[in-house]
Design a protein around this motif. Structure first.
Motif, short mmCIF file in Angstrom:
data_model
loop_
_atom_site.label_atom_id
_atom_site.label_comp_id
_atom_site.label_asym_id
_atom_site.label_seq_id
_atom_site.Cartn_x
_atom_site.Cartn_y
_atom_site.Cartn_z
N ARG A 60 44.41 37.08 42.14
CA ARG A 60 43.22 36.56 41.46
C ARG A 60 43.16 37.04 40.01
N LEU A 61 43.54 38.31 39.79
CA LEU A 61 43.58 38.82 38.42
C LEU A 61 44.61 38.05 37.61
N TRP A 62 45.77 37.80 38.20
CA TRP A 62 46.82 37.04 37.52
C TRP A 62 46.35 35.63 37.18
N THR A 63 45.68 34.98 38.12
CA THR A 63 45.19 33.62 37.88
C THR A 63 44.14 33.61 36.77
N ALA A 64 43.24 34.59 36.80
CA ALA A 64 42.20 34.66 35.77
C ALA A 64 42.81 34.82 34.39
N GLN A 65 43.76 35.73 34.26
CA GLN A 65 44.37 35.95 32.95
C GLN A 65 45.24 34.78 32.53
N LEU A 87 34.58 33.83 36.55
CA LEU A 87 34.31 33.60 37.97
C LEU A 87 35.37 34.25 38.86
N LEU A 88 36.62 34.16 38.46
CA LEU A 88 37.70 34.76 39.25
C LEU A 88 37.63 36.28 39.24
N VAL A 89 37.40 36.85 38.07
CA VAL A 89 37.33 38.31 37.96
C VAL A 89 36.16 38.85 38.77
N ARG A 90 35.06 38.11 38.80
CA ARG A 90 33.89 38.57 39.56
C ARG A 90 34.21 38.69 41.06
N SER A 91 35.21 37.91 41.52
CA SER A 91 35.56 37.95 42.95
C SER A 91 36.61 39.01 43.28
N LEU A 92 37.08 39.77 42.29
CA LEU A 92 38.10 40.78 42.54
C LEU A 92 37.55 41.91 43.42
N PRO A 93 38.43 42.58 44.18
CA PRO A 93 37.95 43.67 45.04
C PRO A 93 37.52 44.88 44.22
#
Length: 431
Positions: free
Chosen positions: A14-19, A186-192
């Protein structure tokens, strides 16, 4: 299970996708903003103001920003910052749609975007080793993927897209970047959530910031890793400030061709990021870093002497390869050896040195182009890069790197101080 056999955690995806999404938007703006500025002025010094504005937050708030990141939740810092940058970009987009763009507005937006980048980048740098358990091999793999995606999107796909979107309207590329920041938030907010570093005794912010800076300056390896991008940014910003004008006036490249020229650099960066781990294993991280620095200097020298767009594109591709490998090897090493509770401050101090050097490079490039010739900033940049290679070679040698990794490994935990002060050539005693 060895580090090489371990898988990256799902949160990294998810971090990779966000960046990746955010980098695509950055690539769009990277091509569009210089071209937008060129529609308002052709004065090199005025263009330098816009270029330098984005780096000033690091000069004014760099170390303090790192101290704040070490106090704040790093995941929350990232997504809030991206959301704020998405809202910010609506302002120049509206001004462009209403034919109200100006150099002061572009400079102000660049400054605020740079301030957001300070907090996001510092938090992301500190969050990644926490997510990966500070495993050196996993950090190298993760940074290789992150850097590869960033290079592909911000350089390979983004610039041609930015040039094409600009043809649809001056507001379009700015809105595209705003959308990318929104998706990233939105993606970063979903990170663990990850465990926080052991908190320090609460001290005044300035004292904590000073402690992070001194940690970098008293260690020759960390200082060498910081000086490389600092001197490099003087050189690269001198080139970037005049690159659009150089491409147009000396190489005869049009708007779309300029995007392709930036794509050539990104292609090299993608290759460099992909081979970074192999270079580190074959040559040793220290020697690999010295080699990539020399490659960058020679490539800029080739760009300055380029007789046509094809030679210029090849030179930028080679330079990009050196930069791509460097941007995998150096951060991975720093993340593996710096204590978690200091990571934000050490990262921001290193980045601050690099970014504070950038305005110097921007104005140097503008002045040299105005006083002498459009190629002069490129020759000056090549000399600076090669000189920096010679100065930092011993500071980031294989021996120093191996000593630092051994010290971190023997310490067991990055947050447990070593039992005694290190020798002058080893890393600080928190390792």
């Amino acid at each position: 299970m060895t580090s090489e056999a371990r898988k990256l955690p799902s949160g990294f995806g998810r971090l990779w996708t966000a960046q990746t999404v955010s980098s695509l938007g950055d690539g769009v703006s990277h091509a569009a903003l210089p071209l937008l500025a060129l529609t308002l002025t052709r004065d090199p010094m005025t263009l330098a103001v816009v270029t330098a504005a984005g780096t000033l937050p690091w000069l004014l708030f760099g170390v303090l920003g790192g101290a704040l990141v070490d106090r704040w939740d790093r995941r929350r810092t990232m997504w809030v910052t991206d959301a704020a940058r998405a809202v910010l970009l609506a302002i120049p987009a509206a001004a462009a749609a209403l034919d109200g763009l100006s150099i002061p507005l572009l400079a102000a937006v660049a400054f605020l975007l740079g301030l957001g980048g300070l907090f996001f980048d510092t938090a992301a740098t500190a969050y990644l080793p926490d997510l990966l358990g500070r495993d050196p091999a996993l950090l190298e793999r993760a940074n290789s993927r992150l850097r590869g995606a960033q290079t592909a999107m911000s350089g390979f796909a983004g610039p041609p897209a930015g040039s094409a979107l600009l043809a649809l309207g001056r507001a379009v590329p700015l809105l595209a970047d705003a959308v990318s920041f929104t998706v990233s938030a939105l993606l970063v907010r979903s990170l663990p959530a990850v465990s926080r570093p052991v908190p320090e005794v609460r001290e005044p912010l300035l004292r904590q910031a000073r402690a992070g800076a001194s940690y970098v300056f008293r260690d020759r390896l960390l200082l060498g890793l910081a000086l490389r991008p600092a001197v490099g940014n003087v050189a690269f910003l001198a080139v970037e400030t005049v690159l659009a004008l150089f491409a147009h006036d000396r190489l005869g490249i049009d708007t779309y061709g300029f995007g392709l020229l930036l794509t050539a650099e990104a292609t090299g960066g993608l290759i460099g990021a992909g081979i970074a781990s192999s270079l580190g294993r074959r040559l040793g991280t220290g020697t690999a870093l010295t080699c990539t620095a020399a490659v960058e200097g020679l490539a800029i020298l080739g760009l300055a002497a380029a007789p046509d767009p094809y030679a210029a594109g090849l030179a930028l591709a080679v330079c990009g390869a050196g930069m791509g490998a460097t941007m995998v090897l150096a951060p991975s090493l720093r993340q593996a050896i710096v204590p978690a509770h200091l990571m934000g401050r050490v990262a921001s101090t290193s980045r601050m040195l690099a970014m504070c050097a950038a305005p110097v490079g921007a104005f140097l490039g503008g002045w040299l182009a105005t006083a002498y010739d459009i190629r002069t900033p490129l020759y000056a940049a090549a000399v600076l890069l090669l000189a920096m290679t010679a100065v930092t070679a011993s500071m980031t040698s294989n021996r120093r790197v191996e000593e630092a990794l051994r010290a971190a490994d023997l310490a067991g935990s990055p947050d447990r101080p070593a039992s005694k002060d290190p020798a002058p050539e080893s890393t600080p005693n928190a390792l």
